[in-house]
Design an enzyme around this catalytic site. Structure first.
Site, short mmCIF file in Angstrom:
data_model
loop_
_atom_site.label_atom_id
_atom_site.label_comp_id
_atom_site.label_asym_id
_atom_site.label_seq_id
_atom_site.Cartn_x
_atom_site.Cartn_y
_atom_site.Cartn_z
N ASN A 7 5.01 35.09 -87.89
CA ASN A 7 5.63 36.00 -88.65
C ASN A 7 6.31 35.16 -88.58
OD1 ASN A 7 7.04 37.77 -88.60
ND2 ASN A 7 6.94 38.50 -86.26
N ARG A 91 2.25 37.83 -90.91
CA ARG A 91 2.73 39.19 -91.63
C ARG A 91 3.84 39.12 -92.34
NH1 ARG A 91 7.72 41.65 -87.79
NH2 ARG A 91 7.72 43.77 -88.85
N HIS A 180 6.99 48.34 -89.56
CA HIS A 180 5.61 48.47 -87.98
C HIS A 180 3.95 49.11 -88.26
CE1 HIS A 180 9.44 49.35 -85.79
NE2 HIS A 180 9.56 47.85 -85.93
N ARG A 241 21.20 49.07 -84.98
CA ARG A 241 20.85 49.44 -86.02
C ARG A 241 21.19 51.13 -85.97
NH1 ARG A 241 14.97 47.73 -87.72
NH2 ARG A 241 15.77 45.61 -87.28
N GLU A 384 0.47 43.81 -82.45
CA GLU A 384 0.67 43.47 -83.48
C GLU A 384 -0.62 42.16 -84.31
OE1 GLU A 384 4.62 44.23 -83.32
OE2 GLU A 384 4.10 45.36 -85.59
#
Ligand code: ADP
Length: 402
Positions: A7, A91, A180, A241, A384
């Site tokens: 990643n 990823r 996601h 965010r 993940e």
């Protein structure tokens, strides 16, 4: 089969070397502060052995060199030859409308990832750097791209279109994509296992609550709506965010404060959310600690966070015409009984009720609903990396068959 899962972010590379048979990581780690002469690699082996290495790691290719060196090292490594890495799973954040599933990386795929730079400038360029680095250091080892957006590719137009001129969709592909995806897919399948039901017979709502947060409606195993949109800024309140708001707000603030595009972008992505409202931190643990000490703005940030999730649960139950289970995952979803309680409180009318004792215990994976609750409520740790490894294996197997 050993699969290296990577990643690559702007200044970090996270990795795991996963044995796909045992589904366990032989080693995991990260390189932080890539791009500086004070970069740090941390590697943790499955037996707990941990090593930190610092160095001049100015770009991703060097980060991959360091990672391979530690994986191969005599004292701290887990393999003796590069050939013991059988595939690499990357990823990749944005697959746009081009990529609806995981793919073997070819020149054409690289072009497709590059074509999406425009809509994912903060992610795809770094993901691609990682791919190039592996092409240099792991020649002839198959590499697979696993996209964050792919799981959401079946969201119907009525859920992905924004209420702006259609030409903006046709010309610039402005629409909801969702992110996601690997996490939502992983926990949804695990919930179906726990319920001992075919996922094709279930209506699920999965809430991934980490630094970034998103919630997804999954009907019959298919993502039919999700809260993140064109970028990962939309939807739930997050660490830094803003999530949903009236788009006019930003136009107004830009004109009032004389902000340019980059400054406005930073305001919404880095200084908003839990951090912006509480003025305390982007970290939910600190927000809760301050709230418990009587800090009113920390309490406000916590309340906005939970309320927004509750609202989405209601709207997704309506969108699917029912719900069989709600799943909490991600750092906050997995670890915060307060948030889970704050979200599910007063949802008895939807058939949801939490068992306070189980909710508060330390078990990692658990069902937290009461016997009376018609809807199951689960806490499921996400994985993940494992999902990326399994998808990588599928792609590699399918090309070997051809
Ligand atoms: P990322 O999205 O970067 O992968 P994580 O999934 O690790 O992040 O989630 C990070 C968030 O999880 C932070 O807001 C952190 O405060 C929160 N978190 C971790 N442990 C707890 C806890 N025990 N209680 C509340 N929040 C927690």
């Amino acid at each position: 089969m050993n699969i290296l899962v990577l990643n690559c972010g702007s200044s970090s590379v996270k990795y795991q070397l996963i044995n796909e048979d045992t589904k366990l990581a032989l080693a995991r780690g990260s390189v932080e502060r890539v791009g500086t002469s004070g970069a740090i690699l941390t590697n943790v082996r499955s037996d707990g052995d941990e090593i930190k290495v610092t160095g001049d790691i100015l770009e991703h290719t060097t980060a991959i060199e360091y990672i391979l060196a530690v994986l191969l090292s005599k004292n701290h490594g887990v393999i003796t030859n590069k050939n013991e890495i059988h595939a690499v799973g990357h990823r990749v954040v944005h697959g746009g409308e081009t990529f609806t599933g995981s793919v073997l990386i070819t020149d054409e795929v690289i072009k497709g990832i590059r074509d999406n730079f425009d809509i994912a400038p903060l992610h795809n360029p770094h993901n691609l750097r990682g791919i190039h680095a592996c092409q240099t250091h792991l020649t002839n080892i198959p590499q697979v791209a696993v996209f964050d957006t792919a799981f959401h590719h079946e969201i119907p137009p009525h859920a992905y279109l924004y209420g702006i001129p259609y030409s903006l969709y046709s010309q610039y592909k402005i629409r909801r994509y969702g992110f996601h995806g690997t996490s939502h897919e992983y926990v949804a399948h695990r919930a179906a296992e726990l319920l001992r039901k075919d996922i094709k017979k279930l209506k699920l709502i999965t809430a991934h609550l980490g630094n970034g947060c998103s919630i997804t409606a999954i009907d019959k195993g298919i993502s039919v709506d999700t809260s993140m949109g064109f970028t990962p800024l939309e939807g739930l309140l997050m660490g830094t965010r803003s999530g949903d708001m009236d788009p006019s707000v930003i136009l107004y603030v830009m004109s009032k404060e004389g902000l340019n595009y980059a400054e406005a972008n930073t305001l919404l992505n880095k200084h908003s959310g839990l951090q912006g409202i509480s003025g305390v931190s982007n970290d939910m643990r600190e927000v809760i600690a301050e709230m418990n000490d009587g800090n009113k703005r920390a309490k406000l940030a916590f309340d906005v966070f939970c309320y927004r999730i509750k609202k989405y649960i209601g709207s997704y139950a309506a969108a699917m015409g029912g719900v069989d289970a709600v799943i909490f995952t991600g750092g906050i979803g997995e670890n915060s009984p307060d948030v889970r309680k704050g979200v599910i409180d007063n949802l008895q009318f939807l058939g949801m009720e939490i068992d306070k004792t189980v909710n508060a215990n330390k078990d990692k994976e658990k069902a937290i609903h009461t016997n009376k609750s018609e809807v199951s409520i689960f806490v499921i740790p996400t994985n993940e990396e494992l999902m990326i490894a399994l998808q990588t294996k599928e792609v590699v197997k399918s090309i070997k068959k051809k």
